[in-house]
Design a protein around this motif. Structure first.
Motif, PDB file in Angstrom:
ATOM      1  N   ASN A   1       0.823  -1.214   0.000  1.00  0.00           N
ATOM      2  CA  ASN A   1       0.000   0.000   0.000  1.00  0.00           C
ATOM      3  C   ASN A   1       0.855   1.261   0.000  1.00  0.00           C
ATOM      4  O   ASN A   1       0.535   2.251  -0.674  1.00  0.00           O
ATOM      5  CB  ASN A   1      -0.923   0.010   1.218  1.00  0.00           C
ATOM      6  CG  ASN A   1      -2.122  -0.907   1.045  1.00  0.00           C
ATOM      7  OD1 ASN A   1      -2.438  -1.322  -0.058  1.00  0.00           O
ATOM      8  ND2 ASN A   1      -2.767  -1.238   2.148  1.00  0.00           N
TER       9      ASN A   1
ATOM     10  N   ASN B   1       1.035   4.237  -2.576  1.00  0.00           N
ATOM     11  CA  ASN B   1       0.761   5.614  -2.147  1.00  0.00           C
ATOM     12  C   ASN B   1       1.816   6.572  -2.683  1.00  0.00           C
ATOM     13  O   ASN B   1       1.499   7.695  -3.095  1.00  0.00           O
ATOM     14  CB  ASN B   1       0.694   5.686  -0.621  1.00  0.00           C
ATOM     15  CG  ASN B   1      -0.575   5.066  -0.066  1.00  0.00           C
ATOM     16  OD1 ASN B   1      -1.537   4.851  -0.788  1.00  0.00           O
ATOM     17  ND2 ASN B   1      -0.563   4.754   1.214  1.00  0.00           N
TER      18      ASN B   1
ATOM     19  N   GLN C   1      -5.418   5.425   1.265  1.00  0.00           N
ATOM     20  CA  GLN C   1      -6.641   5.113   0.544  1.00  0.00           C
ATOM     21  C   GLN C   1      -7.854   5.507   1.387  1.00  0.00           C
ATOM     22  O   GLN C   1      -7.864   5.326   2.607  1.00  0.00           O
ATOM     23  CB  GLN C   1      -6.718   3.614   0.213  1.00  0.00           C
ATOM     24  CG  GLN C   1      -5.687   3.164  -0.814  1.00  0.00           C
ATOM     25  CD  GLN C   1      -4.425   2.640  -0.174  1.00  0.00           C
ATOM     26  OE1 GLN C   1      -4.028   3.099   0.898  1.00  0.00           O
ATOM     27  NE2 GLN C   1      -3.784   1.683  -0.815  1.00  0.00           N
TER      28      GLN C   1
ATOM     29  N   GLY D   1      -7.813   0.286   2.363  1.00  0.00           N
ATOM     30  CA  GLY D   1      -6.656  -0.581   2.186  1.00  0.00           C
ATOM     31  C   GLY D   1      -6.452  -1.555   3.328  1.00  0.00           C
ATOM     32  O   GLY D   1      -5.526  -2.351   3.293  1.00  0.00           O
TER      33      GLY D   1
END
Length: 244
Positions: free
Chosen positions: A73, A77, A187, A236
């Motif tokens: 993640n 990002n 997210q 996420g």
């Protein structure tokens, strides 16, 4: 006619240089050590910042051993602009998704010894406030306890919730500041941005002081299940342990 003006001299010199290279290049090629094309070799530059044993940089976090989904993640990002750090953005901007997952998986499987953190100058009152926020939260401000999401041992929860212990105090402060100033995002829904906005600057300093003062075992691993349902919806981070 002098030597310097001889019409054949440039050609002879050129031929001599080519002959010399023909002799030397095979030796250079055989003398150069073979570099294995492995993921560990490719990621060696990352270790210089995130896993160096000869320094303790307060703004480079330990990423080894964190849950694979969390690491993936964060790479996304940086790639998608939710996190701002030019060097990381440059390094991952052109990497395909399967490669990002491979990188995340490699770091998740690493468990090097923890580097000791400085004790800092936190007061007993500040450490106590940090302990209360981490272990109990603040219901009046709608701030859940850190252990409610990051696990009772604060080592994270697989597959996508990071550990909080073992991180430098200044790094923790900087990340809270980035969320409060809307420089760092995750997210949607961005649960950490909500938490950061509800904490005062003194509370953030207390949390970072207490977390960074906790001893971490070298064999610490993320938990495999959440202690209960997440108190906040987090993008996420699946509530029941599925893949992000």
């Amino acid at each position: 006619m002098t030597e310097s003006t001889h019409p054949l001299l440039p050609s002879l010199r050129h031929a001599a240089v080519l002959a010399l290279l023909a002799l030397l290049l095979p030796r250079i090629a055989t003398a150069a050590p073979a570099v294995p094309d492995t993921l560990e070799q490719r990621l060696a530059p990352c270790l210089a910042c995130h896993q160096a044993k000869d320094r303790n940089d307060a703004f480079f976090p330990r990423i080894a051993g964190k849950p694979e989904g969390y690491l993936y993640n964060q790479l996304r990002n940086f790639q998608d602009g939710r996190r701002q750090y030019p060097l990381m953005t440059y390094m991952v901007s052109q990497l395909p998704e399967p490669y990002l997952r491979e990188i995340a998986g490699w770091f998740a499987a690493q468990h090097p010894p923890h580097i000791g953190q400085p004790a800092g100058d936190a007061t007993p009152a500040q450490l106590e406030r940090g302990r209360v926020l981490v272990l109990q939260g603040d219901a009046g401000r709608k701030v859940p306890a850190c252990v409610a999401c990051h696990g009772r041992a604060l080592t994270g929860v697989a597959p996508a919730i990071p550990g909080l212990v073992g991180l430098p105090r200044d790094y923790i402060n900087a990340q809270f500041g980035a969320w409060r100033n809307k420089v760092r995002k995750a997210q949607a829904p961005d649960c950490m941005a909500q938490v950061a906005s509800r904490l005062s600057a003194d509370d953030i300093a207390a949390v970072s002081a207490w977390l960074s003062s906790q001893r971490v075992d070298d064999d610490a691993r993320p938990a495999t299940t959440l202690p209960a349902a997440l108190p906040l919806a987090c993008g996420g981070v699946p509530a029941h342990g599925g893949q992000p």
